[in-house]
Design an enzyme around this catalytic site. Structure first.
Site, mmCIF file in Angstrom:
data_model
loop_
_atom_site.group_PDB
_atom_site.id
_atom_site.type_symbol
_atom_site.label_atom_id
_atom_site.label_comp_id
_atom_site.label_asym_id
_atom_site.label_seq_id
_atom_site.Cartn_x
_atom_site.Cartn_y
_atom_site.Cartn_z
ATOM 1 N N ARG A 21 0.804 -1.224 0.000
ATOM 2 C CA ARG A 21 0.000 0.000 0.000
ATOM 3 C C ARG A 21 0.839 1.277 0.000
ATOM 4 O O ARG A 21 0.329 2.361 -0.248
ATOM 5 C CB ARG A 21 -0.962 -0.022 1.215
ATOM 6 C CG ARG A 21 -2.064 -1.052 1.083
ATOM 7 C CD ARG A 21 -2.772 -1.333 2.397
ATOM 8 N NE ARG A 21 -2.029 -2.289 3.234
ATOM 9 C CZ ARG A 21 -2.442 -2.718 4.423
ATOM 10 N NH1 ARG A 21 -3.593 -2.280 4.918
ATOM 11 N NH2 ARG A 21 -1.725 -3.592 5.114
ATOM 12 N N GLY A 53 -7.320 -4.868 12.631
ATOM 13 C CA GLY A 53 -8.011 -6.020 13.196
ATOM 14 C C GLY A 53 -8.832 -5.558 14.406
ATOM 15 O O GLY A 53 -8.359 -4.749 15.194
ATOM 16 N N ASN A 87 -6.488 -3.984 17.231
ATOM 17 C CA ASN A 87 -5.240 -4.680 17.519
ATOM 18 C C ASN A 87 -4.072 -3.805 17.068
ATOM 19 O O ASN A 87 -3.991 -3.411 15.906
ATOM 20 C CB ASN A 87 -5.251 -6.016 16.746
ATOM 21 C CG ASN A 87 -3.926 -6.740 16.822
ATOM 22 O OD1 ASN A 87 -3.162 -6.530 17.751
ATOM 23 N ND2 ASN A 87 -3.683 -7.595 15.833
ATOM 24 N N ARG A 101 47.691 42.577 -10.243
ATOM 25 C CA ARG A 101 46.678 43.068 -11.189
ATOM 26 C C ARG A 101 47.360 44.028 -12.149
ATOM 27 O O ARG A 101 48.430 44.555 -11.851
ATOM 28 C CB ARG A 101 45.536 43.759 -10.440
ATOM 29 C CG ARG A 101 45.978 44.987 -9.690
ATOM 30 C CD ARG A 101 44.829 45.708 -8.981
ATOM 31 N NE ARG A 101 45.303 46.916 -8.365
ATOM 32 C CZ ARG A 101 45.069 47.278 -7.124
ATOM 33 N NH1 ARG A 101 44.349 46.495 -6.327
ATOM 34 N NH2 ARG A 101 45.521 48.409 -6.666
HETATM 35 C C1 UD1 Z 1 -1.715 -6.292 11.227
HETATM 36 C C2 UD1 Z 1 -2.657 -7.164 12.093
HETATM 37 C C3 UD1 Z 1 -3.890 -6.331 12.462
HETATM 38 C C4 UD1 Z 1 -3.454 -5.081 13.208
HETATM 39 C C5 UD1 Z 1 -2.433 -4.291 12.376
HETATM 40 C C6 UD1 Z 1 -1.837 -3.177 13.235
HETATM 41 C C7 UD1 Z 1 -2.379 -9.455 11.272
HETATM 42 C C8 UD1 Z 1 -2.987 -10.567 10.521
HETATM 43 N N1 UD1 Z 1 -3.084 -8.332 11.329
HETATM 44 O O1 UD1 Z 1 -2.406 -5.986 10.035
HETATM 45 O O2 UD1 Z 1 -4.762 -7.104 13.315
HETATM 46 O O3 UD1 Z 1 -4.584 -4.270 13.498
HETATM 47 O O4 UD1 Z 1 -1.335 -5.117 11.957
HETATM 48 O O5 UD1 Z 1 -0.962 -2.339 12.516
HETATM 49 O O6 UD1 Z 1 -1.297 -9.602 11.816
HETATM 50 N N2 UD1 Z 1 5.104 -8.817 7.752
HETATM 51 C C9 UD1 Z 1 6.080 -9.774 7.672
HETATM 52 N N3 UD1 Z 1 5.874 -10.902 6.925
HETATM 53 C C10 UD1 Z 1 4.693 -11.111 6.288
HETATM 54 C C11 UD1 Z 1 3.673 -10.140 6.376
HETATM 55 C C12 UD1 Z 1 3.906 -9.002 7.127
HETATM 56 O O7 UD1 Z 1 7.155 -9.619 8.253
HETATM 57 O O8 UD1 Z 1 4.577 -12.173 5.634
HETATM 58 C C13 UD1 Z 1 5.344 -7.612 8.551
HETATM 59 C C14 UD1 Z 1 5.250 -6.319 7.765
HETATM 60 O O9 UD1 Z 1 6.512 -5.935 7.257
HETATM 61 C C15 UD1 Z 1 4.750 -5.329 8.822
HETATM 62 C C16 UD1 Z 1 3.991 -6.192 9.809
HETATM 63 O O10 UD1 Z 1 4.373 -7.522 9.553
HETATM 64 O O11 UD1 Z 1 5.831 -4.704 9.492
HETATM 65 C C17 UD1 Z 1 2.478 -6.053 9.676
HETATM 66 O O12 UD1 Z 1 2.059 -6.406 8.371
HETATM 67 P P1 UD1 Z 1 0.881 -5.670 7.630
HETATM 68 O O13 UD1 Z 1 0.698 -6.325 6.315
HETATM 69 O O14 UD1 Z 1 1.071 -4.207 7.664
HETATM 70 O O15 UD1 Z 1 -0.356 -6.075 8.575
HETATM 71 P P2 UD1 Z 1 -1.724 -5.274 8.748
HETATM 72 O O16 UD1 Z 1 -2.597 -5.559 7.587
HETATM 73 O O17 UD1 Z 1 -1.410 -3.858 9.035
HETATM 74 MG MG MG Z 2 0.298 -2.741 8.971
#
Ligand code: UD1
Ligand code: MG
Length: 450
Positions: free
Chosen positions: A14, A140, A170, A436
């Site tokens: 995003r 979440g 969350n 100069r």
């Molecule tokens: C996540 C939470 C959500 C919470 C929100 C808060 C989950 C399923 N959801 O959602 O409940 O409200 O954060 O900000 O956890 N990352 C990895 N590996 C992956 C995917 C993500 O390391 O495979 C890391 C990303 O770099 C990031 C963090 O995890 O730093 C959160 O990932 P993101 O995709 O932003 O989760 P949200 O959709 O924000």
């Molecule tokens: Mg996030």
């Protein structure tokens, strides 16, 4: 015993960026570094960063952090999958694990302390940080009973319309008893809207799980797009400026000023409008910076003033006057009680104390003694087209207006250079140098007459 793990493997779709999300800068530090800094007070035993998308870049950016360990998540299959990667690394660990999202950078250390304390006091299997926020879109949702025991976490996209009305969200910050988390991690499934393994499902499997609300909901802001990045920057700026004003620094029109959180400012300094203090910068007490100045990775001594100027990688002494419209850069060093005035550029140049460069000059790769006066329009010709050369100017030497000093060149002490001179040879101490063409006056001369 506490270990921390930071989820930093995601791409950050995003953000629409070539840079991994966690390396975007917030107030002079990357997001992930802001998260790490928030944990320093907890004195964790182990610090693990889970990296994946452009992992080498993230690793390079964090390599300087003491005692950091990197854990690879080669495919990014969700936050739960990221935490699963810890299993081989923490096989012998039996303490508590604090899991933090690398994109939640505004947490206060006191909030993390409170989370850990609640977790340990109640011997919970997990404790999660939450907040009630005005605009919960995308987060979440957390459902709990009146004793703050968790019932369920449901991702925004998996919620019904009725569930979305709940504004307790969350934060993405969890404290786990690692031995208990270890047991449930292999059970995660990806049967949700995103087909990902969610860490929130691991929380849902555990019991008892307690919910701790952050008092200030702004602390848990997650950065998922550039609008949220700008919002977080605003919040951080307000915090930093309030801290300095409380410590006795005057900010005039604070909304127009930006200050990185790595900056130090002495008491009774005055920061004027449209001034930006960045990086590893120190402002001495009683100094007056601005209006309209940018100071980056520099120190400004006590009671010095900088007006409408740009100063980077430079050390300025005490009682110095800089500007208006000066540019000091690349390891310039300005001694005490100097003046660097209008339209003057200093590069890799050291000025001895009580020296004036008041108008329209360029000094590059130069060193001056003390009590030197550089006349208006003095230029060091330091570059021969291939290499840079040094100019050395002795104590109490004075250059006339429009002097060109062709480097390499040394002027002794007490030298006077006549206005309009182009010097190509060294000048001994106590001498006058004139280079100069002599003026020719032809009395009675008329146009067209021979
Ligand atoms: C996540 C939470 C959500 C919470 C929100 C808060 C989950 C399923 N959801 O959602 O409940 O409200 O954060 O900000 O956890 N990352 C990895 N590996 C992956 C995917 C993500 O390391 O495979 C890391 C990303 O770099 C990031 C963090 O995890 O730093 C959160 O990932 P993101 O995709 O932003 O989760 P949200 O959709 O924000
Ligand atoms: Mg996030």
């Amino acid at each position: 015993m506490v270990a921390i793990a930071i989820l930093a493997a995601g791409k950050g779709t995003r953000m629409k960026s070539a840079l991994p999300k966690v390396l975007h800068s917030l107030g002079g530090r990357t997001l992930v570094e802001q998260v790490l800094r928030g944990c320093v007070e907890l004195q964790p035993e182990r610090q693990l960063a889970i990296i994946g998308y452009q992992g080498d870049r993230v690793r390079n950016a964090l390599e300087h952090w003491p005692n950091i360990e990197f854990v690879e998540q080669t495919q990014q299959l969700g936050t739960g999958h990221a935490v699963q990667q810890l299993l081989p690394h923490l096989a012998d660990f039996s303490g508590d694990l604090l899991v933090l999202n690398g994109d939640v950078p505004l947490l206060r250390p006191s909030t993390l302390q409170k989370l850990l304390h609640t977790h340990q006091q109640n011997k919970n299997a997990a404790t999660i940080l939450t907040a009630r926020i005005p605009d919960p879109l995308g987060y979440g949702r957390v459902f709990c009973d009146d004793k703050m025991l968790l019932k369920e976490i449901i991702e925004h996209r998996d919620c019904t319309d009725a569930q979305r009305q709940n504004n307790r969200v969350n934060a993405g910050i969890y404290c786990f008893s690692w031995p208990k988390l270890q047991e449930v991690l292999p059970k995660l499934q990806s049967n949700n809207d995103q087909q990902e393994y969610y860490i929130t499902d691991a929380v849902n499997f555990l019991s008892p799980v307690m919910v701790v609300d952050a008092e200030d909901y702004q602390e848990i802001l997650g950065i998922n797009d550039r609008l949220q990045l700008a919002e977080a920057y605003d919040i951080l700026q307000t915090r930093i400026k309030n801290q300095w004003m409380t410590a006795g620094v005057t900010l005039i029109d604070p909304a127009s000023i930006t200050i990185d959180d790595s900056v130090e400012i002495g008491s009774n300094a005055i920061i004027e409008p449209q001034t930006h203090l960045r990086g590893n910068t120190t402002i001495g007490s009683g100094a007056r910076i601005g209006p309209g100045s940018l100071i980056e990775n520099s120190s400004i001594g006590e009671n010095s003033t900088v007006l409408y100027s740009v100063v980077s990688d430079t050390q300025v002494g005490t009682d110095v006057k800089v500007g208006p419209y000066a540019h000091l850069r690349q390891q310039a060093v300005v001694g005490d009680n100097c003046r660097v005035g209008n339209f003057v550029e200093l590069k890799k140049t050291t000025l001895g104390k009580d020296t004036n460069v008041a108008h329209l000059s360029y000094l590059g790769d130069a060193t001056t003694g003390e009590q030197v006066n550089i006349g208006a329009g003095t230029i060091t010709a330091n570059y021969d087209g291939a290499r840079k050369h040094q100019t050395v100017i002795g104590n109490k030497t004075k250059t006339g207006s429009n002097t060109v000093l062709v480097a390499p060149l040394t002027l002794g002490d007490n030298v006077t250079v006549a206005a309009g001179s182009t010097l190509t040879e060294d000048v001994e101490s106590d001498a006058l140098a004139i280079a100069r063409a002599r003026q020719v006056v032809k009395p009675g001369w008329k146009l067209g007459a021979s």
